[in-house]
Structures are given as structure tokens and as C-alpha cells.
Design a protein around this motif. Structure first.
Motif, PDB file in Angstrom:
ATOM      1  N   SER A  43      -5.324   4.542   7.311  1.00 19.94           N
ATOM      2  CA  SER A  43      -4.559   3.345   6.970  1.00 19.94           C
ATOM      3  C   SER A  43      -4.660   3.083   5.480  1.00 19.94           C
ATOM      4  N   ASP A  44      -3.549   2.660   4.883  1.00 20.74           N
ATOM      5  CA  ASP A  44      -3.504   2.306   3.473  1.00 20.74           C
ATOM      6  C   ASP A  44      -4.152   0.936   3.290  1.00 20.74           C
ATOM      7  N   VAL A  45      -4.911   0.756   2.225  1.00 22.69           N
ATOM      8  CA  VAL A  45      -5.577  -0.525   1.992  1.00 22.69           C
ATOM      9  C   VAL A  45      -4.579  -1.655   1.745  1.00 22.69           C
ATOM     10  N   ARG A  46      -3.350  -1.306   1.386  1.00 24.00           N
ATOM     11  CA  ARG A  46      -2.322  -2.321   1.167  1.00 24.00           C
ATOM     12  C   ARG A  46      -1.707  -2.811   2.469  1.00 24.00           C
ATOM     13  N   GLY A  47      -2.016  -2.139   3.562  1.00 25.13           N
ATOM     14  CA  GLY A  47      -1.462  -2.545   4.855  1.00 25.13           C
ATOM     15  C   GLY A  47       0.008  -2.187   4.960  1.00 25.13           C
ATOM     16  N   ASP A  48       0.799  -3.136   5.422  1.00 33.77           N
ATOM     17  CA  ASP A  48       2.251  -2.967   5.549  1.00 33.77           C
ATOM     18  C   ASP A  48       2.642  -1.739   6.354  1.00 33.77           C
ATOM     19  N   ARG A  66       1.477   1.152   6.379  1.00 31.31           N
ATOM     20  CA  ARG A  66       1.421   2.397   5.603  1.00 31.31           C
ATOM     21  C   ARG A  66       0.261   3.243   6.113  1.00 31.31           C
ATOM     22  N   THR A  67       0.524   4.532   6.315  1.00 31.31           N
ATOM     23  CA  THR A  67      -0.531   5.447   6.734  1.00 31.31           C
ATOM     24  C   THR A  67      -0.375   6.780   6.020  1.00 31.31           C
TER      25      THR A  67
END
Length: 99
Positions: free
Chosen positions: A15-20, A22-23
Motif C-alpha cells: 500500500s502507498d503511504v498516500r492512500g487513495d 494506490r498500491t
């Protein structure tokens, strides 16, 4: 559009730390001799990179070094942090005394 292939059994999703939604997916494709890193937003692949199997040890080493370099930099930064403050003067403040 690129060829769609099922997600292999060997790999992982991060998972991307920015969330949204995003992976980053990392998958192994031994029949092609590649490791694929793909960037996803929700169910849409936005980018991919096919790394040759021969380059995998170099990538692994780079990631390990980054991890240790980061820890060393954090420790080094902590050693370099200096607290700055106004110099102390005998007798108190430099401000003139009020009458």
C-alpha cells in the motif's frame, strides 16, 4: 493496451503511504525471466516495469543498502543535532533596565 495476465502466486502487494487506493504490485514471471513492478490506482494499472531476472540480485542489494543507509543517516543526524539558544549573559538580560 498491454497484455493482461493473472496475478502470479509469487509476489506481493504494497500500500502507498498516500492512500487513495494506490498500491504497488511485485510479481515474478519465471516463464519470461522477469519480475514485474506495477503501480495501481484502485483497479487500474498506471505503470509497470519489467526487471530482468539477472538484475534482481542488484535490486535486492540496493534495497538492503537503502534500509541500512537510512538507519545510519537517522543516527548520524541525531548525533549532529545541536540545540541553539541565546548566549547566557552574567547579570541577566541585555535589555536596558526600566526606570
Amino acid at each position: 493496451m498491454g497484455e493482461l495476465v493473472p496475478l502470479p502466486k509469487t509476489g506481493d502487494v504494497f500500500s502507498d503511504v498516500r492512500g487513495d487506493e494506490r498500491t504497488m504490485r511485485v510479481t515474478c514471471h519465471p516463464h519470461r525471466g522477469t519480475v514485474v513492478v506495477s503501480l495501481w490506482v484502485d483497479k487500474l494499472c498506471r505503470a509497470s516495469f519489467q526487471l530482468a531476472e539477472a538484475d534482481l540480485p542488484r535490486l535486492q542489494q540496493a534495497l538492503l543498502e537503502m534500509r541500512f543507509d537510512q538507519a545510519a543517516q537517522v543516527a548520524e543526524s541525531a548525533d549532529r543535532i545541536e540545540v541553539t539558544h541565546a548566549p547566557e549573559h552574567p547579570g541577566g538580560s541585555d535589555l536596558p533596565a526600566s526606570a
